[in-house]
Motif scaffolding. Structure first.
Motif, PDB file in Angstrom:
ATOM      1  N   THR A 111       0.824  -1.223   0.000  1.00 14.93           N
ATOM      2  CA  THR A 111       0.000   0.000   0.000  1.00 14.93           C
ATOM      3  C   THR A 111       0.850   1.261   0.000  1.00 14.93           C
ATOM      4  O   THR A 111       0.456   2.286  -0.576  1.00 14.93           O
ATOM      5  N   ASP A 112       2.028   1.213   0.669  1.00 20.96           N
ATOM      6  CA  ASP A 112       2.873   2.414   0.721  1.00 20.96           C
ATOM      7  C   ASP A 112       3.350   2.800  -0.672  1.00 20.96           C
ATOM      8  O   ASP A 112       3.346   3.977  -1.054  1.00 20.96           O
ATOM      9  N   VAL A 113       3.768   1.786  -1.443  1.00 19.82           N
ATOM     10  CA  VAL A 113       4.241   2.062  -2.798  1.00 19.82           C
ATOM     11  C   VAL A 113       3.092   2.572  -3.665  1.00 19.82           C
ATOM     12  O   VAL A 113       3.248   3.513  -4.457  1.00 19.82           O
ATOM     13  N   ALA A 114       1.924   1.963  -3.490  1.00 18.15           N
ATOM     14  CA  ALA A 114       0.767   2.402  -4.272  1.00 18.15           C
ATOM     15  C   ALA A 114       0.404   3.848  -3.954  1.00 18.15           C
ATOM     16  O   ALA A 114       0.072   4.634  -4.847  1.00 18.15           O
ATOM     17  N   ASP A 115       0.483   4.213  -2.666  1.00 18.10           N
ATOM     18  CA  ASP A 115       0.194   5.601  -2.276  1.00 18.10           C
ATOM     19  C   ASP A 115       1.207   6.560  -2.876  1.00 18.10           C
ATOM     20  O   ASP A 115       0.858   7.657  -3.335  1.00 18.10           O
ATOM     21  N   ASP A 116       2.482   6.133  -2.874  1.00 17.22           N
ATOM     22  CA  ASP A 116       3.519   6.997  -3.459  1.00 17.22           C
ATOM     23  C   ASP A 116       3.267   7.215  -4.945  1.00 17.22           C
ATOM     24  O   ASP A 116       3.413   8.329  -5.467  1.00 17.22           O
ATOM     25  N   LEU A 117       2.895   6.140  -5.644  1.00 12.07           N
ATOM     26  CA  LEU A 117       2.610   6.279  -7.073  1.00 12.07           C
ATOM     27  C   LEU A 117       1.403   7.185  -7.313  1.00 12.07           C
ATOM     28  O   LEU A 117       1.370   7.966  -8.269  1.00 12.07           O
ATOM     29  N   ARG A 118       0.404   7.050  -6.436  1.00 12.19           N
ATOM     30  CA  ARG A 118      -0.776   7.898  -6.577  1.00 12.19           C
ATOM     31  C   ARG A 118      -0.412   9.374  -6.417  1.00 12.19           C
ATOM     32  O   ARG A 118      -0.867  10.235  -7.193  1.00 12.19           O
TER      33      ARG A 118
END
Length: 706
Positions: free
Chosen positions: A517-524
């Motif tokens: 989720t952290d990586v997904a949030d960063d990409l978002r």
């Protein structure tokens, strides 16, 4: 570290400027306490921009400041105090002195204009905040002149590089040091914070005090006098919600005003020599005729200075206010109104400066031309001076006052008046109506030639102002079209790589396991910021929009343009619905394109930030909405969201903290109200939990050729 001390009189002048019972005498007394500052104010007041030419008649400090006017005095006193501080601190660094001063003036002017636009109550505090925002650099240059001089050369125009090197050399940057200098001077609160945090990041500034945000944006815009810097445009969009086209106009206006102020302060000129007197302090004897000649020369000198003050006016209201002040000082006249002839010479409209006692009713009078039914009409038609002087025996062929003349006389609260033509280059541009009583008659008669000469100078300035405004509008239209073409090319070339990056981010996001989720949030976040960059780049096409300065706008077309701009970046990503209900019968109206556009952008953004997915924004227009006897066109922006609580509605248009968590920190509606007022319109809001929020903007229904 031994730092230069800021002058205490600077803050006392600021407090006096903003006090409810402020007056010229109090500020003059503060200026007098500092002999060097008083001398500088007197010297600066003789510059062409402030209009007091030197003459043999010695004026007191109070008389000099009175001729300057309260607004000019505030700016002059604050600026002179800061300039004196810089001059004393940077005596050995003349080139740095000039560079610092130019940037400080531009930042101060921008801060005051942004304060006025966004509704900050203390424009002069914002001006001072911009003026001293970089005083920390002066402190560093004074304490470590050689090291810091080299550091400035190495950093060049890269602010982030400068801050990094400052922290390495001193352990803090110049913004923090400036805050310490103010704190050491006993100053606390927003002004000190504005200096301390003006280089904070945009994200850190979104919830800061109003003044802190104003100075931070002004500092980013003020680092380049040739064009509004991109960093400043981005900051203004994020922090204040202002579109680039409005900011570019504001920046250009500030640059022009800064150059005039710099010339007025004679930064590159030596001070004038003081007049020499006899050793015993007495004056040489003069005959009666010489005294009379000296008096007349003195009058002409002051009148010449008043002419220079008129030359600095950019708006007709400022020009007439300067004329009122000159009339008071030279002729002792306090009750004056004006009639100005329109471009087609078909009528003349009554006008009085906004600070005049005549403002309320004088503008309601209009004289159709040609006309000889009234004394005022005769002046406007024939270019002759007419008068009502009941203390004199009437001559048989004198025209009798009309109802209009008697109405104007009642407004003037005097026994009589002189109607003096304003003529220049063979044209009658208006008339000056000077109220007089019997005891004024002799003084007016003795100086009648001077009064008519002054009227001619005023007419020349009115004529020149009208021509300059027309020429400027045409030049801006041509320049805007050129910029628009260039901006379109840049946008086209930039959008392609941005779209490719976003596509790859989308592909990368689909390959990431749901557990990261952290990586997904960063990409978002990266994707959102690239989208913001794309929005800003696309908005560059607005900067040179040839329609920005037009007087006639198609409100429905403008609504569609704004929706097209905001739908892909704000409406669609949030899953919000949008409905349009446009009145097809709506005619083009006379209004400012850029102001109406900013109003609409602010209201739609304000609604979108309060709505959840699936909720709807409704935008509509309608013709012939009456408020009293005035006809308006209506622009409505509503939503079916949660509404606003009563405590928010009570101070809706004040620049206060918002509850919506957005980045504009409650300034959007304050700016909107300011822009609506500038359009002479009105804005209302109704909101409830069950019915959502609905804003209605009423714009005067003025047709350009009606």
């Amino acid at each position: 570290m031994s730092l230069p001390a800021l002058p205490e009189v600077l803050f006392r002048i600021l407090d006096a400027c903003e006090a409810d019972n402020r007056n010229m005498q109090e500020i003059a007394a503060l200026v007098r306490q500092d002999a060097a500052l008083a001398a500088r104010v007197l010297a600066l007041s003789t510059s062409p921009a402030f209009g007091l030419a030197q003459n043999d008649r010695k004026l007191t400090l109070e008389q000099t400041l009175m001729l300057l006017g309260i607004n000019a005095l505030r700016t002059l006193a604050l600026t002179a105090a800061v300039y004196q501080f810089m001059d004393q601190s940077l005596g050995a660094h003349r080139q740095r002195h000039e560079n610092f001063w130019q940037e400080a003036l531009l930042t101060a002017t921008l801060a005051s204009k942004l304060a006025d636009l966004s509704g900050y109550p203390s424009v002069h505090e914002a001006y001072l905040g911009g003026l001293i925002s970089n005083i920390g650099q002066i402190g560093m240059l004074v304490t470590e002149p050689e090291l810091y001089d080299d550091l400035l050369d190495q950093a060049g125009t890269d602010t982030s590089e400068l801050v990094t090197r400052e922290k390495t050399l001193f352990g803090l940057d110049h913004a923090s040091l400036g805050g310490k200098m103010l704190s050491r001077s006993g100053r606390r609160g927003p002004l000190t914070d504005a200096v301390r945090f003006h280089h904070a990041s945009v994200d850190e500034l979104t919830e800061a005090h109003h003044l802190v945000r104003l100075v931070a944006v002004a500092n980013r815009l003020g680092c380049d006098a040739s064009i509004a810097p991109a960093a400043g445009l981005v900051a203004a969009d994020r922090i204040l919600g202002l579109i680039p086209s409005l900011l570019n106009d504001l920046h250009a206006s500030a640059v022009k005003q800064t150059r005039e102020t710099a010339r007025a302060f004679g930064i590159e000129t030596s001070s004038r020599p003081q007049k020499q007197e006899r050793a015993d302090g007495s004056q040489t004897s003069a005959s009666k005729s010489e005294h009379e000649l000296a008096r007349r020369l003195g009058d002409m000198n002051i009148l010449s200075a008043a002419r220079k003050q008129l030359e600095g006016s950019e708006q007709i209201d400022d020009l007439l206010a300067s004329a009122d002040l000159a009339n008071h000082l030279i002729f002792g006249m306090n009750r004056i109104g004006y009639f100005l002839v329109d471009d087609q010479a078909q009528s003349a409209q009554g006008q009085a400066p906004t600070n005049s006692a005549l403002t309320q009713f004088w503008s309601e009078f209009r004289v159709a031309l040609p006309s000889t039914h009234s004394l005022v009409g005769a002046t406007l038609t024939n270019g002759t001076t007419e008068s009502i002087q009941p203390w004199q025996e009437p001559e048989a062929d004198n025209a009798q006052p009309s109802v209009l003349d008697l109405e104007l006389l009642d407004l003037l609260h005097t026994a009589g008046f002189f109607s003096i033509p304003l003529c220049a280059q063979g044209q009658i541009v208006g008339s000056m109506i000077v109220g007089v009583n019997a005891d004024d008659a002799l003084r007016i008669t003795q100086r009648h030639r001077l009064l008519e000469w002054f009227a001619g100078e005023l007419a020349q300035e009115i004529l020149g102002l009208n021509r300059r405004n027309k020429a400027l509008a045409e030049a801006l239209r041509e320049q805007a079209e050129d910029q628009r073409l260039k901006a379109r090319s840049v946008v086209h070339e930039t959008n392609n790589p941005l779209s490719i990056i976003q596509n790859y981010l989308g592909i990368l996001g689909r390959h990431i396991d749901e557990g990261h989720t952290d990586v997904a949030d960063d990409l978002r976040i990266i994707n959102e910021e690239i989208g913001r960059v794309g929005t800003i780049v696309r908005s560059l096409t607005e900067t040179g929009d040839v329609n920005e300065d037009r007087k006639q706008i198609d409100l429905n077309a403008l609504v569609k343009d704004v929706i097209q701009l905001l739908r892909p970046t704000l409406i669609t990503p949030a899953g919000i619905g949008l409905e349009l209900h446009l009145d097809d019968s709506l005619p083009p109206i006379e209004a400012s394109h850029r102001r109406v556009k900013q109003i609409l952008v602010n209201l739609i953004k304000n609604a979108a930030e309060a709505l959840d997915r699936g909720q709807i924004i409704t935008v509509s227009t309608s013709d012939y909405v009456y408020l009293g006897q005035q006809a308006y066109v209506a622009l409505d922006v509503g939503d079916n969201g949660p509404g606003m609580p009563p405590q928010i509605l009570a101070s809706l248009f004040k620049p206060v903290a918002t509850l919506k968590g957005g980045s504009h920190a409650g300034l959007g509606l304050s700016i909107t109200k300011k822009l609506v007022d500038e359009l002479h319109g009105t804005i209302t809001c109704r909101s409830s939990h069950s019915q959502g929020t609905h804003f209605q903007v009423l714009i005067p229904r003025r047709l350009l050729n009606a």
